[in-house]
Design a protein around this motif. Structure first.
Motif, PDB file in Angstrom:
ATOM      1  N   VAL A  87       0.918  -1.147  -0.033  1.00  0.00           N
ATOM      2  CA  VAL A  87      -0.046   0.092   0.081  1.00  0.00           C
ATOM      3  C   VAL A  87       0.944   1.136  -0.038  1.00  0.00           C
ATOM      4  O   VAL A  87       1.737   1.303   0.750  1.00  0.00           O
ATOM      5  CB  VAL A  87      -0.980   0.095   1.307  1.00  0.00           C
ATOM      6  N   VAL A  88       0.761   2.105  -0.985  1.00  0.00           N
ATOM      7  CA  VAL A  88       1.458   3.316  -0.895  1.00  0.00           C
ATOM      8  C   VAL A  88       0.388   4.520  -0.697  1.00  0.00           C
ATOM      9  O   VAL A  88      -0.625   4.397  -0.986  1.00  0.00           O
ATOM     10  CB  VAL A  88       2.036   3.319  -2.531  1.00  0.00           C
ATOM     11  N   HIS A  89       0.921   5.377   0.318  1.00  0.00           N
ATOM     12  CA  HIS A  89       0.000   6.528   0.613  1.00  0.00           C
ATOM     13  C   HIS A  89      -0.065   7.596  -0.295  1.00  0.00           C
ATOM     14  O   HIS A  89      -1.452   7.958  -0.503  1.00  0.00           O
ATOM     15  CB  HIS A  89       0.683   6.853   1.991  1.00  0.00           C
ATOM     16  N   ARG A  90       0.949   8.421  -0.976  1.00  0.00           N
ATOM     17  CA  ARG A  90       1.114   9.306  -1.822  1.00  0.00           C
ATOM     18  C   ARG A  90       0.425  10.436  -1.418  1.00  0.00           C
ATOM     19  O   ARG A  90       0.393  11.487  -2.238  1.00  0.00           O
ATOM     20  CB  ARG A  90       0.365   8.574  -3.067  1.00  0.00           C
ATOM     21  N   ASP A  91       0.336  10.596  -0.127  1.00  0.00           N
ATOM     22  CA  ASP A  91      -0.082  12.155   0.356  1.00  0.00           C
ATOM     23  C   ASP A  91       0.422  12.177   1.638  1.00  0.00           C
ATOM     24  O   ASP A  91      -0.208  12.871   2.818  1.00  0.00           O
ATOM     25  CB  ASP A  91      -1.461  12.407   0.266  1.00  0.00           C
ATOM     26  N   LEU A  92       1.632  11.810   1.800  1.00  0.00           N
ATOM     27  CA  LEU A  92       2.539  12.144   3.173  1.00  0.00           C
ATOM     28  C   LEU A  92       2.863  13.677   3.552  1.00  0.00           C
ATOM     29  O   LEU A  92       3.432  14.096   2.703  1.00  0.00           O
ATOM     30  CB  LEU A  92       3.637  11.083   3.502  1.00  0.00           C
ATOM     31  N   LYS A  93       2.262  14.269   4.451  1.00  0.00           N
ATOM     32  CA  LYS A  93       2.550  15.625   4.870  1.00  0.00           C
ATOM     33  C   LYS A  93       2.117  15.840   6.256  1.00  0.00           C
ATOM     34  O   LYS A  93       1.370  14.897   6.919  1.00  0.00           O
ATOM     35  CB  LYS A  93       1.812  16.504   3.895  1.00  0.00           C
ATOM     36  N   PRO A  94       2.599  16.718   7.058  1.00  0.00           N
ATOM     37  CA  PRO A  94       2.270  16.773   8.520  1.00  0.00           C
ATOM     38  C   PRO A  94       0.905  16.883   8.700  1.00  0.00           C
ATOM     39  O   PRO A  94       0.265  16.575   9.763  1.00  0.00           O
ATOM     40  CB  PRO A  94       3.084  18.254   8.856  1.00  0.00           C
ATOM     41  N   GLU A  95       0.135  17.502   7.686  1.00  0.00           N
ATOM     42  CA  GLU A  95      -1.365  17.579   8.213  1.00  0.00           C
ATOM     43  C   GLU A  95      -2.031  16.290   8.381  1.00  0.00           C
ATOM     44  O   GLU A  95      -3.074  15.992   8.874  1.00  0.00           O
ATOM     45  CB  GLU A  95      -2.293  18.327   7.037  1.00  0.00           C
ATOM     46  N   ASN A  96      -1.466  15.221   7.642  1.00  0.00           N
ATOM     47  CA  ASN A  96      -1.946  13.776   7.740  1.00  0.00           C
ATOM     48  C   ASN A  96      -1.141  12.996   8.821  1.00  0.00           C
ATOM     49  O   ASN A  96      -1.507  11.685   8.722  1.00  0.00           O
ATOM     50  CB  ASN A  96      -1.875  13.008   6.413  1.00  0.00           C
ATOM     51  N   VAL A  97      -0.646  13.483   9.745  1.00  0.00           N
ATOM     52  CA  VAL A  97       0.009  12.953  10.866  1.00  0.00           C
ATOM     53  C   VAL A  97      -0.723  13.570  12.124  1.00  0.00           C
ATOM     54  O   VAL A  97      -0.492  14.532  12.361  1.00  0.00           O
ATOM     55  CB  VAL A  97       1.469  12.870  10.772  1.00  0.00           C
ATOM     56  N   VAL A  98      -1.449  12.795  12.980  1.00  0.00           N
ATOM     57  CA  VAL A  98      -1.934  13.222  14.134  1.00  0.00           C
ATOM     58  C   VAL A  98      -1.697  12.744  15.425  1.00  0.00           C
ATOM     59  O   VAL A  98      -1.052  11.506  15.530  1.00  0.00           O
ATOM     60  CB  VAL A  98      -3.526  13.036  13.820  1.00  0.00           C
ATOM     61  N   PHE A  99      -2.015  13.566  16.476  1.00  0.00           N
ATOM     62  CA  PHE A  99      -1.340  12.927  17.862  1.00  0.00           C
ATOM     63  C   PHE A  99      -2.385  12.298  18.618  1.00  0.00           C
ATOM     64  O   PHE A  99      -3.512  12.655  18.616  1.00  0.00           O
ATOM     65  CB  PHE A  99      -0.849  14.210  18.568  1.00  0.00           C
ATOM     66  N   PHE A 100      -1.713  11.341  19.313  1.00  0.00           N
ATOM     67  CA  PHE A 100      -2.702  10.555  20.310  1.00  0.00           C
ATOM     68  C   PHE A 100      -2.042  10.720  21.674  1.00  0.00           C
ATOM     69  O   PHE A 100      -1.288   9.755  22.327  1.00  0.00           O
ATOM     70  CB  PHE A 100      -2.890   8.992  20.050  1.00  0.00           C
ATOM     71  N   PRO A 101      -2.043  11.831  22.395  1.00  0.00           N
ATOM     72  CA  PRO A 101      -1.261  11.933  23.660  1.00  0.00           C
ATOM     73  C   PRO A 101      -1.414  10.778  24.573  1.00  0.00           C
ATOM     74  O   PRO A 101      -0.353  10.493  25.307  1.00  0.00           O
ATOM     75  CB  PRO A 101      -1.969  13.415  24.245  1.00  0.00           C
ATOM     76  N   GLN A 102      -2.783  10.433  24.814  1.00  0.00           N
ATOM     77  CA  GLN A 102      -2.885   9.492  25.902  1.00  0.00           C
ATOM     78  C   GLN A 102      -2.102   8.013  25.513  1.00  0.00           C
ATOM     79  O   GLN A 102      -1.640   7.345  26.671  1.00  0.00           O
ATOM     80  CB  GLN A 102      -4.176   9.001  26.099  1.00  0.00           C
ATOM     81  N   GLN A 103      -1.659   7.841  24.342  1.00  0.00           N
ATOM     82  CA  GLN A 103      -1.140   6.539  24.013  1.00  0.00           C
ATOM     83  C   GLN A 103       0.446   6.900  23.932  1.00  0.00           C
ATOM     84  O   GLN A 103       1.054   6.081  23.529  1.00  0.00           O
ATOM     85  CB  GLN A 103      -1.907   6.065  22.564  1.00  0.00           C
ATOM     86  N   GLY A 104       0.715   8.344  23.732  1.00  0.00           N
ATOM     87  CA  GLY A 104       1.993   8.744  23.385  1.00  0.00           C
ATOM     88  C   GLY A 104       2.336   8.199  22.116  1.00  0.00           C
ATOM     89  O   GLY A 104       3.611   7.959  21.521  1.00  0.00           O
ATOM     90  N   ALA A 105       1.408   8.500  21.152  1.00  0.00           N
ATOM     91  CA  ALA A 105       1.846   8.050  19.800  1.00  0.00           C
ATOM     92  C   ALA A 105       1.358   9.131  18.771  1.00  0.00           C
ATOM     93  O   ALA A 105       0.646   9.927  18.942  1.00  0.00           O
ATOM     94  CB  ALA A 105       0.928   6.874  19.389  1.00  0.00           C
ATOM     95  N   VAL A 106       1.917   9.220  17.806  1.00  0.00           N
ATOM     96  CA  VAL A 106       1.435   9.844  16.287  1.00  0.00           C
ATOM     97  C   VAL A 106       1.060   8.747  15.314  1.00  0.00           C
ATOM     98  O   VAL A 106       1.449   7.760  15.454  1.00  0.00           O
ATOM     99  CB  VAL A 106       2.450  10.610  15.644  1.00  0.00           C
ATOM    100  N   LYS A 107      -0.014   9.172  14.478  1.00  0.00           N
ATOM    101  CA  LYS A 107      -0.584   7.950  13.756  1.00  0.00           C
ATOM    102  C   LYS A 107      -0.847   8.835  12.329  1.00  0.00           C
ATOM    103  O   LYS A 107      -1.066   9.938  11.994  1.00  0.00           O
ATOM    104  CB  LYS A 107      -1.468   7.620  14.123  1.00  0.00           C
ATOM    105  N   LEU A 108      -0.557   7.855  11.263  1.00  0.00           N
ATOM    106  CA  LEU A 108      -0.832   8.224  10.014  1.00  0.00           C
ATOM    107  C   LEU A 108      -2.538   8.257   9.792  1.00  0.00           C
ATOM    108  O   LEU A 108      -3.122   7.516   9.971  1.00  0.00           O
ATOM    109  CB  LEU A 108      -0.150   7.301   9.006  1.00  0.00           C
ATOM    110  N   THR A 109      -2.797   9.265   8.882  1.00  0.00           N
ATOM    111  CA  THR A 109      -4.139   9.237   8.514  1.00  0.00           C
ATOM    112  C   THR A 109      -4.369   9.774   7.049  1.00  0.00           C
ATOM    113  O   THR A 109      -3.517   9.907   6.323  1.00  0.00           O
ATOM    114  CB  THR A 109      -4.977   9.990   9.544  1.00  0.00           C
TER     115      THR A 109
END
Length: 258
Positions: free
Chosen positions: A149-171
């Motif tokens: 699977v290729v994303h093809r629209d990777l940019k900071p707007e498509n990375v989001v924070f989950f503070p309670q999990q201590g994670a950033v995630k791709l969307t």
């Protein structure tokens, strides 16, 4: 979709169809709250599951406004999100498909996106912090590529924070697609400042390579605080990208420059 007027739910990482005849909205399932975002064909709202109380994000797509291309991107987004189950990818919980509206029920990112986070750091994020965030993004993209699977629209707007999990995630898999190793793709998509030169030139391209280019742009923004390729107009930005012309600010450490 798998069920034209039903609910498709995710359980244990897989989808199992559950038909609900006549379903036309989310009544009895989710209580909608404030608007989190808005696009050409969709609005994203905060919602609460009626039975469990769990907070989620619901992307509400007006199917009557979709043209053939937008419909294709939407179906591809759902297919890819159904397959990609990873700790650093926003989870798709349910797809509720009605005659006029498609509802994508997703994991709620409580901490905003990476773009706004970078904007709050004028000279970039501390390099150790940038390394932790970037490593999680790379793990998500690597996993996607392993599944072809290729994303093809990777940019900071498509990375989001989950503070309670201590994670950033791709969307946002709206431009994603399947690929076969060694087979080139040709569709031009993505955002100018993060796009690889071969996409901007309209050439065929290796799918993983264009995601890797975009990752490099994201890393630069994390440690420098600004995009590597950015001018007052798009044509000048395009020339910078094609020439791969950029400079690293003086505050970036020698170790990071290497």
């Amino acid at each position: 979709m798998d069920s034209p007027e039903g609910i498709i739910s995710v359980e244990e990482g897989s989808f199992s169809p559950k038909t609900v005849p006549g379903r036309s909205d989310l009544s009895g399932l989710y209580l909608l709250g404030r608007t989190l975002g808005r696009g050409h064909f969709a609005v994203v709202k905060l919602a609460r599951h009626v039975n469990t109380g769990q907070l989620v994000a619901v992307k509400i797509i007006n199917k009557t406004k979709l043209d053939i291309m937008a419909t294709s991107h939407l179906l591809q987004e759902v297919r890819c999100m159904r397959r990609v189950q990873h700790p650093n990818v926003v989870r798709l919980y349910e797809v509720i498909d009605t005659p006029s509206t498609l509802y994508l029920v997703m994991e709620l990112a409580e901490g905003g996106d990476l773009y706004d986070y970078i904007q709050r750091h004028d000279r970039g994020v501390a390099e150790g912090t940038a390394k932790r965030h970037f490593a999680q993004i790379v793990r998500a993209v690597s996993y996607c590529h392993q599944l072809h699977v290729v994303h093809r629209d990777l940019k900071p707007e498509n990375v989001v924070f989950f503070p309670q999990q201590g994670a950033v995630k791709l969307t946002d898999f709206g431009f994603s697609n399947w690929f076969q190793p060694g087979t080139m793709l040709a569709t031009s998509c993505g955002s100018l400042a993060y796009s690889a030169p071969e996409i901007l030139l309209g050439e065929e391209y290796d799918a993983p390579a264009v995601d890797i280019w975009s990752l490099g742009v994201i890393l630069y923004m994390l440690v420098c605080g600004v995009p590597p390729f950015h001018e007052t107009n798009d044509s000048e930005t395009l020339v910078m990208i094609l020439d791969c012309r950029y400079r690293v600010p003086d505050h970036v450490s020698v170790h990071c420059r290497q």
